[in-house]
Design a protein around this motif. Structure first.
Motif: not given
Lengths: 479, 479
Positions: B13-24, B34-39, B49-53
């Protein structure tokens, strides 16, 4: 500004003025309730003595054409007016064109009928109770200050830079749309976005493919521009891409939440659609009308974000997130048609009124839109859950909900034939507003079902409304 | 509303989210600032988990994709974005149609150029200094209260009843136009009124007669609809009615204040025009764009008030009496085309935004518009007098003013050939904005002259501007 009176020469001024005023009142040009200018002003304007004018006013008052209100001035008295107008459409050289327009079915409901049923499942109406009027007022006051600073001339045809930027960020963030501010054109709602895009893409006889069932105002608009509109059936995955005709120039779709049935277009179908459009050299309009409200499943990519060739014009509206009467929407244009569409917008009405544009830009950059969508989202989610649990529960002998993941309406199909017109009539008598999906079918055979909007109906009214619906269905079965 | 992230399955999950955010961020979908949503919120949304984010945000911050602002949240850092877009207009099936639109000359000035010259004789701009902002604010607050009372749905396609009624009274009173409220359609300025009328009257190849010289946006609009636009010369009495071609379907005229030359159409010519239109079965559009401001002579009847057959569509705007950026205007429709035009307005953009409509209706019924017009009238009269006295005085060796009785511009013709482009350039250097009438000629040979607007220029700036103009003309003679 002056009262329009024509005086010829200086002969019989009083008589001339009397006849003109009386004539103007008789013909209705001076309408009942209008105030006449003070005698002093009219005397100055016409170079006639004030006394003469007072006398004429008195005479007309005596004859019941005018009425004096003490301390308030002189007014035109109530009186029916009538005009002679002889020309009819058939006398005109443009008779055929005019008659084609006259015969268009009007898809917009009569606004005076809205709100007349207490428990109303009307589609498209937003949750008025949640609208943050105080924040909107603050943003409108900001808009007034901005207008005060402007130079008193025309504004940007494509929309205010501040609003285009806010829109680009909003849709990048919540719809995954990739664009720059300069790709965005602000329009008066979705309808104008469709109009300016189709104007530059279509000519007489061009083929447009639309979903069937689909959104009638789009179809009617394309037809009014002389296009040949072809209905393409939809299945559980959305538009039957294999049935899009050759020579199609424009494809109009609602992939996030098919209108009116509600199912999202599958990923495979989206890819197939993009490929087909590329083969055809066609433009796709992606109407993303209410997908800010998503309830379940993973987000689907917008067609626009999958498009690497610049085929998709992404169209959105603030009628669903804000208020329909604001008339604010936008299109994100692919480069090939961008300049042409911006020109079309300009020739259509120069630009959208700056007052609501400034207010919305402020509302968005202050984060109020996000907050408002979040509030509505949780309310709509609750309403949706109630409707679905009833449709899947005690109403399941009659109705089957079509699976949706977004928006604020659900389509439900009848499992057995029913006299739907009668049902709708009976429901209205018990204060439940029901709407058939029949009118959304075009060339396909209509299916029998209901479009159940939950923007307008209050959450607490849903169960009582569903109770009444069930009772009516039971009654009708017994007959 | 949620950040648009697509998560497949539960693996890495962490890898997927990281790649998507970076790609975006790399693609620009998440734009700088732009502001990102609070963790916490993102954790809830994605079921991660909030820690992962937090860890992912930290990593992206370390890589300069994100930036943390203490106590304010996490934002996308500045970074150039780029997109691959390959499709061009020539790849499309609609290439020809699109290119015709692209090649249209845009008649609207770039708003960012406005107000850059101190003494500006630009046409069409209103006297911003006189605008009653306090009263307008009060009326806008009234508009907000009205919107709060409405049902949250669409409004009337033809315009708010209150505004249609106020318009009918206004034009009956000051322009002698005979109509009922139901004949009035509210549009986004004159331009949209022309668009919706011509849409229902014209088809491809239909002949439209326009004044030559005339108003380019009207001509271009008709041409964009596929009509054959014919320029008809004007003389001192206005349109040369005898030169209107056979088969003409639509005749567009400015009888009160010919645009751009300024002379009113003579009474005889008006009667001849009505007769010719009747013979042809043609519709006449009477564009009454600025005739609320009349300075001398007796009022001329509007064409509409002389029309007994229902041939005339009377079009007016609040761009000249209020502000152009409001985009409010109207048409008074003859019965033969009324229903069709109302439909066209509806299909074009449903209806005009209610916020400015309510505000203007209140502004008019409170008498504020009359007051405002009266104030502007006396200011414009003073400016006009100064310009005319200079044109007829020390500038008379070079220029000859065309006689006008209304509006807020004067056209002046050069008596001898002159390098007008050079004059305009030199004038701009001494802070005087001059505008040639050349661009208003269509098929006729252009005459050399100036369109001198006095809506924008301050009264005290007129004499200094005229001094500079005279000095430049003297200099140019000496070369």
């Amino acid at each position: 500004m002056e009262l329009h009176v024509v005086i010829n020469g200086r002969k019989d001024l009083a008589g001339q003025l009397y006849k003109q005023l009386r004539g103007a009142i008789e013909s209705g040009r001076l309408a009942a309730g209008m105030q006449l200018p003070p005698t002093r002003l009219l005397a100055e304007q016409l170079g006639i003595s004030r006394k003469t004018i007072s006398d004429i006013y008195a005479q007309l008052t005596y004859e019941n054409f005018l009425i004096g209100r003490v301390g308030k001035g002189t007014y035109v008295n109530a009186r029916p007016s009538k005009f002679l107008r002889k020309q009819t459409a058939s006398d005109l050289a443009c008779a055929e064109t005019v008659n084609a327009w006259r015969s268009l079915h009007s898809p917009l409901p009569d606004p005076s009928l809205e709100g007349t049923v207490r428990r109303d499942f009307v589609g498209g109406a937003t949750s008025k109770g949640q609208f943050p009027h105080d924040e909107w007022r603050r943003c409108t006051q900001y808009a007034l200050r901005q207008m005060q600073k402007s130079v008193g001339f025309y504004s940007h045809p494509e929309g205010l830079p501040a609003l285009r930027s806010a829109i680009a960020q909003h849709i990048a963030f919540c719809r995954g749309v990739i664009c720059q501010d300069s790709d965005v054109v602000v329009c008066n709602g979705t309808q104008q976005a469709l109009d300016v895009i189709s104007r530059v893409v279509l000519e007489k006889g061009s083929i447009v493919a639309v979903e069937d069932p689909g959104y009638p105002p789009a179809r009617l608009l394309f037809a009014s521009q002389g296009a040949t509109v072809v209905g393409v059936p939809v299945d559980k995955e959305g538009l039957r891409v294999d049935l899009i005709p050759d020579q199609t120039r424009l494809i109009y779709v609602t992939p996030a939440h098919q209108f009116p049935l509600g199912m999202p277009m599958s990923h495979e179908r989206r890819l197939a659609l993009l490929q087909r459009a590329e083969e055809l050299g066609a433009i796709i309009i992606e109407d993303d009308y209410d997908s800010e409200f998503r309830y379940e499943g993973l987000p689907t990519d917008s067609l626009q974000s999958l498009d690497e060739r610049g085929l998709v014009a992404f169209v959105g509206t603030f009628s669903k997130t804000m208020l329909p009467e604001l008339r604010l929407g936008y299109a994100v244009l692919p480069p090939a048609i961008s300049e042409a569409v911006m020109k079309a917008k300009q020739f259509t009405d120069w630009h959208t009124s700056t007052l609501p544009q400034w207010a919305l830009a402020k509302f968005m950059t202050d984060g109020e839109l996000q907050k408002h969508i979040r509030r509505c989202h949780s309310i709509y989610a609750g309403r949706r859950e109630r409707i679905l649990s009833r449709l899947n529960g005690d109403l399941s002998p009659w109705l089957e909900a079509i699976h949706t993941t977004a928006g604020f309406h659900i389509a439900a199909l009848f499992k057995h034939p029913i006299d739907l017109k009668l049902l709708i009539e009976l429901a209205r008598k018990v204060e439940v507003g029901l709407y058939s999906i029949e009118g959304f079918f075009y060339q396909e055979t209509p299916r029998s079902g209901l479009l159940m909007g939950f923007g307008s109906i209050e959450t607490l009214d849903i169960d009582p409304a569903m109770d009444r619906l069930r009772d009516l269905l039971l009654q009708m079965d017994e007959r």
